[in-house]
Design a protein around this motif. Sequence first.
Motif, short mmCIF file in Angstrom:
data_model
loop_
_atom_site.label_atom_id
_atom_site.label_comp_id
_atom_site.label_asym_id
_atom_site.label_seq_id
_atom_site.Cartn_x
_atom_site.Cartn_y
_atom_site.Cartn_z
N TRP A 5 0.86 -1.20 0.00
CA TRP A 5 0.00 0.00 0.00
C TRP A 5 0.88 1.24 0.00
N TYR A 6 0.85 1.98 -1.07
CA TYR A 6 1.63 3.21 -1.17
C TYR A 6 0.86 4.20 -2.05
N PRO A 7 -0.21 4.79 -1.48
CA PRO A 7 -1.03 5.74 -2.26
C PRO A 7 -0.26 7.01 -2.61
N GLY A 8 -0.80 7.74 -3.57
CA GLY A 8 -0.11 8.92 -4.11
C GLY A 8 0.20 9.98 -3.08
N HIS A 9 -0.66 10.15 -2.07
CA HIS A 9 -0.40 11.21 -1.10
C HIS A 9 0.86 10.94 -0.29
N MET A 10 1.29 9.67 -0.21
CA MET A 10 2.52 9.36 0.52
C MET A 10 3.75 9.81 -0.25
N THR A 11 3.68 9.72 -1.57
CA THR A 11 4.78 10.23 -2.40
C THR A 11 4.93 11.73 -2.18
N LYS A 12 3.80 12.43 -2.14
CA LYS A 12 3.82 13.87 -1.90
C LYS A 12 4.35 14.19 -0.51
N ALA A 13 3.92 13.40 0.49
CA ALA A 13 4.37 13.62 1.87
C ALA A 13 5.87 13.38 2.00
N LEU A 14 6.36 12.35 1.33
CA LEU A 14 7.79 12.06 1.37
C LEU A 14 8.60 13.19 0.75
N ARG A 15 8.09 13.73 -0.32
CA ARG A 15 8.75 14.87 -0.98
C ARG A 15 8.77 16.09 -0.06
N GLN A 16 7.67 16.28 0.67
CA GLN A 16 7.60 17.41 1.60
C GLN A 16 8.60 17.26 2.74
N ILE A 17 8.74 16.03 3.25
CA ILE A 17 9.71 15.79 4.32
C ILE A 17 11.12 16.09 3.84
N LYS A 18 11.42 15.71 2.61
CA LYS A 18 12.74 15.99 2.05
C LYS A 18 13.02 17.49 2.05
N GLU A 19 11.99 18.28 1.72
CA GLU A 19 12.15 19.73 1.70
C GLU A 19 12.27 20.30 3.12
N ASP A 20 11.62 19.68 4.08
CA ASP A 20 11.58 20.20 5.45
C ASP A 20 12.81 19.84 6.27
N ILE A 21 13.60 18.88 5.81
CA ILE A 21 14.75 18.42 6.58
C ILE A 21 15.67 19.58 6.95
N ARG A 22 15.84 20.51 6.04
CA ARG A 22 16.75 21.64 6.29
C ARG A 22 16.23 22.54 7.41
N LEU A 23 14.94 22.44 7.74
CA LEU A 23 14.35 23.32 8.75
C LEU A 23 14.45 22.76 10.16
N ILE A 24 14.84 21.49 10.30
CA ILE A 24 14.75 20.85 11.60
C ILE A 24 16.13 20.50 12.18
N ASP A 25 16.13 20.32 13.50
CA ASP A 25 17.34 19.89 14.21
C ASP A 25 17.27 18.41 14.58
N MET A 26 16.07 17.91 14.74
CA MET A 26 15.87 16.59 15.33
C MET A 26 14.70 15.87 14.68
N VAL A 27 14.80 14.55 14.62
CA VAL A 27 13.69 13.71 14.18
C VAL A 27 13.22 12.87 15.37
N ILE A 28 11.93 12.95 15.67
CA ILE A 28 11.34 12.09 16.69
C ILE A 28 10.48 11.08 15.95
N GLU A 29 10.98 9.86 15.87
CA GLU A 29 10.30 8.80 15.13
C GLU A 29 9.47 7.96 16.08
N LEU A 30 8.22 7.71 15.70
CA LEU A 30 7.35 6.83 16.46
C LEU A 30 7.23 5.49 15.74
N ALA A 31 7.35 4.42 16.51
CA ALA A 31 7.10 3.07 16.00
C ALA A 31 6.10 2.40 16.93
#
Length: 280
Positions: A5-31
Motif C-alpha cells: 500500500w503506497y497511495p499517491g499522497h505518501m509520495t507527496k508527503a515524502l517529498r515534503q519531508i525531504k524539503e523540510d529536513i533543512r528546517l529541523i534539528d531533530m527527528v522524533i520517530e514513532l514506532a
Amino acid sequence: MNIQWYPGHMTKALRQIKEDIRLIDMVIELADARIPDSSRNPEIKNLTNGKIHILLLNKADLAEDAVTTKWIEYYKSQGIFSLALDSRSKAKKREIAALIDKASAEKRARDLRRGIKNRPVRALIAGIPNVGKSTLINNLAGKNSAKTGNKPGVTKGKQWIHVNKTLDLLDSPGILWPKFDDESTGEALALFGAISDDVFEKQELALILYHRMTELYPGRLNDFYGIDENLDDAMVLPAIAESRRLLAAGGALDLNRAANIFLDDLRSGRLGKVSFEKPD
C-alpha cells in the motif's frame, strides 16, 4: 498474503519531508511497540541521516512489558535515544522532555559557541500511519493542536506546533515505503492498522491473526472467545461468529463481522498485551 500500500499522497508527503529536513534539528520517530521492526520506515532513516534521532515505541501499554524493555535495551546498545510510552499518557511528558533535552545537548552547546541563545529545538514528528504522532503532539503541547484519528491518513499536510520556548514540533503525515521486502511486514502493518482496511481481504488477514495468536499466545483465544485453537481455517471465523452470536440477514453466521471484531479486539488490546516481534 502479499499486502502492498503506497497511495499517491505518501509520495507527496515524502517529498515534503525531504524539503523540510533543512528546517529541523531533530527527528522524533514513532514506532509501534508491538511490531517495532516492521513499523520503522527505512525511508525516514535515509532521509534524516545526520540529524539528531529519537525513537519512541508508542502503544507500549498494549505490548508485553518485558519484550518492550528488551527492545529499548537493544536500541540503546545501538546508540539510539529511545523510550517506550503511551502517547496519551500525561505521566510520560517529563521523560520525553528529558530525553529531548539529553539528545539535543550537543546542539545547544554548539549554538552557544556560535552566540545563539534560547533558540527552540525544531523537531520533526515522523512515523507510519496511525502510530500516534498527532496524539503525542497534543499531549506535549497540552492542547488539541494536531488532528487525530484511529485510522491511517488523518494528518494530510504540514503543521508546526509551538510547545514551549525550548521546543517546536513539525507534524507530518504517516508514510510507508514503496515496497515491503517480505510478506510478514505488510501483514504486521495491516494487523495493527497502519494500512487501510480497504486494500486487503479482512477474512484472510483474520486467519493470519489466528495462526499468530495460537503460535505466540496459546490458550489466549480459548480464554477470550471459548474456541478451539486447533481448528481448520474454514472453521475459525464461524467459531468466532458463533461465540459472539454474530448473525447476518437470514440467520447465517456473519463472517465479515467476525473478522472485523477479531482484528479490532487485537488492535484495541482486548485480546491482551501482545508483542509479535522480539529483538534477536
